[in-house]
Design an enzyme around this catalytic site. Structure first.
Site, PDB file in Angstrom:
ATOM      1  N   SER A 159       0.786  -1.198   0.068  1.00 35.52           N
ATOM      2  CA  SER A 159      -0.109   0.216  -0.092  1.00 35.52           C
ATOM      3  C   SER A 159       0.933   1.182   0.210  1.00 35.52           C
ATOM      4  CB  SER A 159      -0.854  -0.020   1.387  1.00 35.52           C
ATOM      5  OG  SER A 159      -0.173  -0.136   2.417  1.00 35.52           O
TER       6      SER A 159
ATOM      7  N   HIS B 153      -2.768  -3.276  -5.777  1.00 37.59           N
ATOM      8  CA  HIS B 153      -3.152  -2.877  -4.424  1.00 37.59           C
ATOM      9  C   HIS B 153      -4.700  -3.139  -4.141  1.00 37.59           C
ATOM     10  CE1 HIS B 153      -3.809   0.666  -1.374  1.00 37.59           C
ATOM     11  NE2 HIS B 153      -3.241  -0.448  -0.799  1.00 37.59           N
TER      12      HIS B 153
ATOM     13  N   GLU C 121      -5.973  -0.863  -7.118  1.00 39.79           N
ATOM     14  CA  GLU C 121      -5.180  -0.206  -7.984  1.00 39.79           C
ATOM     15  C   GLU C 121      -4.023  -1.021  -8.721  1.00 39.79           C
ATOM     16  OE1 GLU C 121      -4.873   4.054  -5.526  1.00 39.79           O
ATOM     17  OE2 GLU C 121      -3.921   2.468  -4.905  1.00 39.79           O
TER      18      GLU C 121
ATOM     19  N   ASN D 237      -4.182   6.503  -1.386  1.00 38.14           N
ATOM     20  CA  ASN D 237      -3.675   6.764  -0.178  1.00 38.14           C
ATOM     21  C   ASN D 237      -3.103   8.417  -0.310  1.00 38.14           C
ATOM     22  OD1 ASN D 237      -4.219   4.606   1.315  1.00 38.14           O
ATOM     23  ND2 ASN D 237      -2.048   3.457   1.049  1.00 38.14           N
TER      24      ASN D 237
END
Length: 296
Positions: free
Chosen positions: A124, A145, A157, A196
């Site tokens: 991540s 991800h 992702e 993120n």
């Protein structure tokens, strides 16, 4: 990838923790054999029990039959040796977010899979390009991800590096979309990728507001739930994700970008140092109820 993912016969998942077993379950539910590898037999046993329990809840809800669960569980192959990954066309690394561990695991995967297999990491926060240095052939390496809980979160992702070839990226995107029924977003290898990069600064801003006494935890969370329509507030979400995970992601992103918005505030750092990691430890910003970072 050297094969069409519609003809995929086996997917390897290395690491049987929360993310690994979630990924494994999603692949099993698509009717594909999963080779779930972990160095701990106890961890593998716990992962199988967790997957079986999750599928049985689907039986209770009428989404699966008991016979279907039996068939799907038969596709799960828990193993302790990396050589067992040899017939997997795709292997997803999902071990802890520690660079040295991931590099060693990725190198071991490459030693035991075919030259046509795609290798992916579920990291991540660690740059995919940095992880690619573990491989002799980084062109077949991508980031995949997933988000927790994997079974319920529809986004994945797909992270490509300057090394990643188009066929590996296309194959993994097809795997996510057509086999798992999830929504892939293809993005370059940037700090925090996409989700993120947006989320972590928000979580840190909420922790910083709490640390400064700007507002109490309940007000901060209510402002985002009631004012912005978020399903949970940023402090509750931090607890759910794991305060250690939030810290690790922020530190990794800050090391890449030096963005001051990614500096971990002291209250969050101290909670992690005290072992108060959120929901999984029973102590965090809101577990038990907290005000201005102090337990009531």
């Amino acid at each position: 990838m050297g094969c069409q993912l519609s003809a995929l016969t086996a997917v390897g998942v290395v690491g049987s923790g929360t993310m690994g077993r979630g990924i494994a379950e999603s692949v099993l539910r698509a009717g594909v054999r999963v080779v779930l590898r972990d160095s701990s037999s106890n961890a593998l046993s716990q992962a199988r029990k967790h997957i079986e329990s999750s599928m049985n809840r689907s039986v209770d809800r009428g989404h699966l039959s008991a016979q279907e669960v039996s068939v799907l569980l038969a596709l799960l192959d828990p193993v302790e040796t990396p050589a067992s990954l040899s017939d997997c066309q795709l292997v997803i690394e999902a071990v802890p977010e520690i660079l040295e561990i991931k590099l060693a695991v990725l190198a071991s995967i490459e030693d035991h899979v075919s030259h046509s297999a795609v290798i992916a990491s579920n990291t991540s926060s660690i740059p995919i390009t940095r992880l690619a240095r573990a491989l002799r052939n980084p062109s077949r390496f991508v980031g995949l991800h997933f988000f927790n809980p994997v079974a319920r979160m529809p986004l994945v992702e797909v992270v490509r590096t300057v090394h990643s070839n188009d066929s590996s990226v296309a194959a993994t995107r097809h795997f996510v979309e057509s086999l798992l029924g999830k929504s892939p977003i293809v993005i370059g290898d940037r700090p925090g990728f996409l989700v993120n990069a947006l989320l972590i600064p928000l979580l840190l801003a909420a922790a910083r507001m709490l640390d400064s006494g700007y507002a109490d935890a309940e007000s901060i969370d209510a402002s985002m739930r009631l004012g912005c329509g978020h399903p949970m507030g940023p402090l509750e979400l931090s607890d759910f994700i794991g305060l250690d995970v939030v810290c690790a992601a922020a530190d990794a992103m800050y090391a890449e970008s030096r963005d001051p918005a990614l500096v971990v505030p002291s209250n969050l750092r101290r909670l992690v140092e005290a072992g108060h990691l959120g929901a999984k430890s029973g102590h965090g910003f809101l577990s038990p109820k907290r005000t201005n970072g102090a337990e009531e």
